[in-house]
Design an enzyme around this catalytic site. Structure first.
Site, PDB file in Angstrom:
ATOM      1  N   ASP A  21     -18.796  13.793  13.467  1.00  0.00           N
ATOM      2  CA  ASP A  21     -17.969  13.734  12.252  1.00  0.00           C
ATOM      3  C   ASP A  21     -16.787  12.805  12.534  1.00  0.00           C
ATOM      4  OD1 ASP A  21     -16.463  14.128   9.993  1.00  0.00           O
ATOM      5  OD2 ASP A  21     -16.324  16.310  10.196  1.00  0.00           O
ATOM      6  N   GLU A  47     -21.166  12.027  10.053  1.00  0.00           N
ATOM      7  CA  GLU A  47     -20.425  12.503   8.876  1.00  0.00           C
ATOM      8  C   GLU A  47     -19.192  11.637   8.615  1.00  0.00           C
ATOM      9  OE1 GLU A  47     -19.979  16.717   8.957  1.00  0.00           O
ATOM     10  OE2 GLU A  47     -18.148  16.720   7.743  1.00  0.00           O
ATOM     11  N   HIS A 123     -19.932  21.834   2.808  1.00  0.00           N
ATOM     12  CA  HIS A 123     -18.795  21.733   3.734  1.00  0.00           C
ATOM     13  C   HIS A 123     -18.049  23.063   3.703  1.00  0.00           C
ATOM     14  CE1 HIS A 123     -14.524  20.744   4.706  1.00  0.00           C
ATOM     15  NE2 HIS A 123     -15.126  20.090   5.686  1.00  0.00           N
TER      16      HIS A 123
HETATM   17 MG   LIG Z   1     -16.089  16.750   8.030  1.00  0.00          MG
END
Ligand SMILES: [Mg+2]
Length: 205
Positions: A21, A47, A123
């Site tokens: 991420d 991500e 999320h």
């Molecule tokens: Mg994130």
């Protein structure tokens, strides 16, 4: 970053999923350079490689890498997600159930993602209430995963970082057992708020 990712992969072994991420830390060129250096490490998704508003940047990264591209925690409502899906800018869409419009709105976004055969991973960041909301959404959209011979199991983002509020707010915190989380069956989200904890963390307006 490539060295750290390599060590993590070596440590967890080949059978455990590994995602990265970037929290939109890169422009498309830097994201592609990084991605190419870690592509061989079987990365589940990359991500927010670029700023969430940069749809063309997502497309650049997506077309340059074999790693699936995920994004959406900074996007809101079905209208915000429409261009991401229409332009096939991501492989995994990640609305935050508590921020993108709530359960009903996120169900609509999940319906849209299913129509485009885009994977959906809510999320989740914050309290146990957010975990419960994401979990219940997954429970009704689990079959939305794009059809294939071996469909990718939907996943719950289950934050384990140090966080004084997350567990304390629930009378019975949501836990995982060997990576599996059971959907609470009580009324509503199936959780009970610890009112004492709530007052402890309350900040006077
Ligand atoms: Mg994130």
């Amino acid at each position: 970053m490539p060295a750290i990712t390599r060590v993590v992969r070596e440590t967890i072994g080949a059978d455990t999923g590994l995602m990265i991420d970037a929290n939109h830390a890169y422009d498309a060129v830097a994201a592609i350079q990084l991605g190419q250096r870690i592509e061989e490490l079987d990365i589940g998704w990359f991500e927010e490689p670029v700023p969430p508003e940069d749809i063309d940047g997502h497309l650049q990264v997506k077309s340059a890498l074999a790693i699936p591209i995920a994004s959406g925690e900074c996007e809101f409502t079905r209208f915000g997600f429409r261009p991401l899906l229409e332009r096939h800018a991501v492989d995994v869409v990640q609305p935050d159930t508590c921020a993108a419009g709530g359960l009903s709105e996120c169900k609509k976004i999940a319906d849209m993602a299913a129509a485009y055969s885009v994977r959906y991973a809510p999320h989740v960041w914050g309290t146990g209430i957010a975990i419960a909301a994401g979990l219940h959404l997954l429970a009704v959209t689990a079959s939305y995963t794009p059809p294939s011979l071996r469909p990718v199991e939907p996943m719950l983002e289950f934050d384990q970082t140090e966080h004084p509020v997350r567990k304390a707010l629930l009378v019975e915190p949501i836990v995982h057992r060997s990576g599996i989380v059971t959907v609470p069956t009580g009324p509503g989200l199936g959780i009970e708020i610890d009112r004492d904890a709530l007052s402890r963390f309350r900040i006077a307006a």
